[in-house]
Design a protein around this motif. Structure first.
Motif, PDB file in Angstrom:
ATOM      1  N   ASP A 176       0.850  -1.194   0.000  1.00 17.23           N
ATOM      2  CA  ASP A 176       0.000   0.000   0.000  1.00 17.23           C
ATOM      3  C   ASP A 176       0.887   1.245   0.000  1.00 17.23           C
ATOM      4  N   PRO A 177       1.012   1.932  -1.137  1.00 21.33           N
ATOM      5  CA  PRO A 177       1.932   3.076  -1.196  1.00 21.33           C
ATOM      6  C   PRO A 177       1.409   4.324  -0.502  1.00 21.33           C
ATOM      7  N   GLY A 178       0.092   4.371  -0.220  1.00 23.14           N
ATOM      8  CA  GLY A 178      -0.485   5.593   0.313  1.00 23.14           C
ATOM      9  C   GLY A 178      -0.612   6.630  -0.787  1.00 23.14           C
ATOM     10  N   GLY A 179      -0.549   7.907  -0.422  1.00 19.84           N
ATOM     11  CA  GLY A 179      -0.637   8.964  -1.421  1.00 19.84           C
ATOM     12  C   GLY A 179       0.574   8.959  -2.340  1.00 19.84           C
ATOM     13  N   VAL A 180       0.386   9.457  -3.554  1.00 25.77           N
ATOM     14  CA  VAL A 180       1.459   9.434  -4.559  1.00 25.77           C
ATOM     15  C   VAL A 180       1.550  10.799  -5.230  1.00 25.77           C
ATOM     16  N   ASN A 181       2.777  11.286  -5.361  1.00 27.67           N
ATOM     17  CA  ASN A 181       3.045  12.451  -6.198  1.00 27.67           C
ATOM     18  C   ASN A 181       3.650  11.922  -7.493  1.00 27.67           C
ATOM     19  N   PRO A 182       2.838  11.819  -8.579  1.00 26.43           N
ATOM     20  CA  PRO A 182       3.340  11.170  -9.804  1.00 26.43           C
ATOM     21  C   PRO A 182       4.475  11.922 -10.470  1.00 26.43           C
ATOM     22  N   GLU A 183       4.514  13.256 -10.324  1.00 24.50           N
ATOM     23  CA  GLU A 183       5.583  14.023 -10.972  1.00 24.50           C
ATOM     24  C   GLU A 183       6.939  13.714 -10.356  1.00 24.50           C
ATOM     25  N   TYR A 215       7.137   5.881   1.916  1.00 24.99           N
ATOM     26  CA  TYR A 215       8.576   6.024   2.133  1.00 24.99           C
ATOM     27  C   TYR A 215       8.887   7.204   3.050  1.00 24.99           C
ATOM     28  N   VAL A 216       8.151   8.301   2.905  1.00 20.93           N
ATOM     29  CA  VAL A 216       8.336   9.438   3.805  1.00 20.93           C
ATOM     30  C   VAL A 216       7.917   9.053   5.221  1.00 20.93           C
ATOM     31  N   ASN A 217       6.758   8.409   5.340  1.00 12.55           N
ATOM     32  CA  ASN A 217       6.262   7.996   6.651  1.00 12.55           C
ATOM     33  C   ASN A 217       7.283   7.122   7.379  1.00 12.55           C
ATOM     34  N   LEU A 218       7.822   6.145   6.650  1.00 12.75           N
ATOM     35  CA  LEU A 218       8.751   5.205   7.273  1.00 12.75           C
ATOM     36  C   LEU A 218      10.069   5.886   7.636  1.00 12.75           C
TER      37      LEU A 218
END
Length: 473
Positions: free
Chosen positions: A47-54, A61-64
């Motif tokens: 589950d990647p959570g929110g994504v900034n496609p750009e 990854y930020v959360n962890l």
């Protein structure tokens, strides 16, 4: 632990503001020491959570990254900090490639409840259709007065680094807040959908600042909790004698005592041999369960079997560049490690040139060094002082005789030194002596705690000694 009814946030903020600044320095350490904090990196695994496609940036990854930094800070302050997951530590290889795990919200809440945690911190990163939306947010359960206090303390700290956007704090009925039986908050670090904020969230220095702000908020919450008793003279910060137990030789093979050490549930420090196939998995498991991790770096001895050293050994004939590269590779193979201690190494730790090369690499990673003192000729801490690397020394080996009675007496000797000097460091081992050492520690815990001995992570002692030497408070 929950109090039903309307929460007065203004009263909560006032309570936090009143006594904290006047508390003695020891009160902050006393407030965190022995606390159990469960940190939940939002999303993760498949589950990647929110994504900034750009930017190709996934929230998980930020959360962890922030969660791991927060865990390190809490552990260094004497708390037991547990992660609900480490993202890919249970990933499996399948015909289709790497199969990422799924971490249910139910499992996360159940872990916190089973650990009887004192606080639960869920870390997330936000997304919103309006790209101008930015700033951190902190949420608490609408029926939890203590949750509101914890949220207010964290909000206050995050507001100081939000670059003018401030930080909001309000009640919300999220699943993990509803299902956890302790003060719980959900922290949204910022918005991935805001280009400038997403760039900041990718910055490791900013991630460190976010983790530090949450850490300070948690610390101040526990200080405020203790403040009324302090004001009435009912609780005084005690400077307990501290004992750090380091267990060497994890990884490389299935070793006696491994399961028993993992079951002890005290702030122990596990030294993991690098460069083995199971080095990373053992280290990740230890960090996830709240143990501190070191790289148990193999170093050349005056005597000893070469077969006992392991891959990537630091030999005295190696060049400085090769030594530094070997240390870097060793650190990379033991994720979550916060320091290094030597495995064997009597010849290498006696060589100032070799130790300068080793400690330059240690310093580059912001780590500390523990001299296992396999020789009286070691120059490790002398060189560390020259380079500005925090360094400590082993006081006792617990199990150089494989006998439960002997190991218990070594623990008593270490405790006596801690009571006399304030702290002591003892080293035991998995492997040949592992089962007896784990049993001796387990059986001695009630006796030592009754004497006022506090079990702490190795970093607590090393950094306290460092502050004492430099005159910091």
């Amino acid at each position: 632990m929950f109090l039903r009814g309307k929460v007065n946030l203004l009263a909560a903020l006032l309570l936090l503001a009143l006594p904290i600044f006047a508390l003695p320095a020891g009160a902050a350490a006393a407030a965190l020491s022995g606390r159990v904090v469960v940190i939940d990196p939002g999303h993760g695994g498949n589950d990647p959570g929110g994504v900034n496609p750009e930017l190709g940036l996934h929230e998980k990854y930020v959360n962890l990254a922030v969660a791991r930094r927060l865990q390190r800070m809490l552990m260094d302050a004497g708390a037991m900090a547990l992660l609900t997951h480490n993202d890919t530590e249970t990933a499996e290889l399948s015909a289709g490639g790497l199969k990422l795990p799924y971490f249910s919200l139910r499992r996360r809440a159940a872990l916190a409840n089973a650990a009887a945690a004192d606080a639960f911190i869920s870390i997330h990163t936000n997304c919103f259709p309006n790209p101008r939306r930015r700033g951190a947010e902190v949420f608490y359960h609408p029926g939890s007065a203590k949750g509101a206090l914890l949220a207010a303390a964290i909000r206050e700290q995050l507001a100081g680094i939000a670059g003018g956007e401030g930080c909001t704090c309000r009640a919300a009925s999220y699943y993990v807040l509803n299902q956890t039986a302790m003060p719980a908050v959900l922290v949204e670090l910022g918005y991935l959908t805001c280009a400038s904020e997403a760039a900041r969230l990718l910055d490791t220095a900013y991630q460190e600042r976010l983790a530090r702000a949450i850490f300070l908020g948690i610390s101040r919450y526990f200080q405020a909790e203790a403040a009324p008793a302090l004001a009435n003279g009912g609780l005084r910060p005690r400077h307990k004698a501290q004992l750090a137990i380091v267990i060497d030789d994890f990884a490389g093979a299935t070793k006696n005592g491994t399961r028993a050490f993992f079951a002890l549930g005290k702030p122990l420090t596990f030294a993991v041999m690098p460069n083995f196939p199971d080095s990373a998995s053992i280290a990740q498991r230890a960090v996830r369960q709240g143990y501190q991790v070191l790289v148990h770096l193999p170093m050349e001895p005056f005597r000893g079997k070469a077969s006992h050293l392991g891959p990537g050994t630091i030999y005295v004939h190696l060049s400085d560049a090769e030594i530094e590269q070997r240390v870097h590779r060793a650190i990379a193979s033991v994720p979550g490690a916060v320091g290094i201690n030597n495995h064997m190494g009597s010849r290498a730790t006696s060589d100032a040139r070799v130790m300068r090369a080793v400690l330059r690499a240690v310093k580059a990673h912001g780590m500390f060094f523990l001299d296992s003192r396999t020789t009286d000729r070691s120059v490790a801490c002398d060189v560390a002082a020259e380079l500005g690397v925090p360094c400590g020394k082993r006081d006792y080996f617990l199990d150089n005789v494989n006998n439960i009675g002997y190991i218990k007496e070594q623990l008593r000797e270490a405790a006596r030194l801690a009571q006399k000097r304030g702290s002591a460091v003892a080293i035991g081992h998995v492997g040949t002596t592992g089962a007896n050492t784990a049993r001796a520690i387990r059986e001695m815990i009630p006796e030592l705690e009754a004497q006022g001995i506090e079990f702490v992570y190795l970093s607590n002692i090393i950094f306290q000694q460092q502050r004492s030497m430099t005159g910091e408070r």
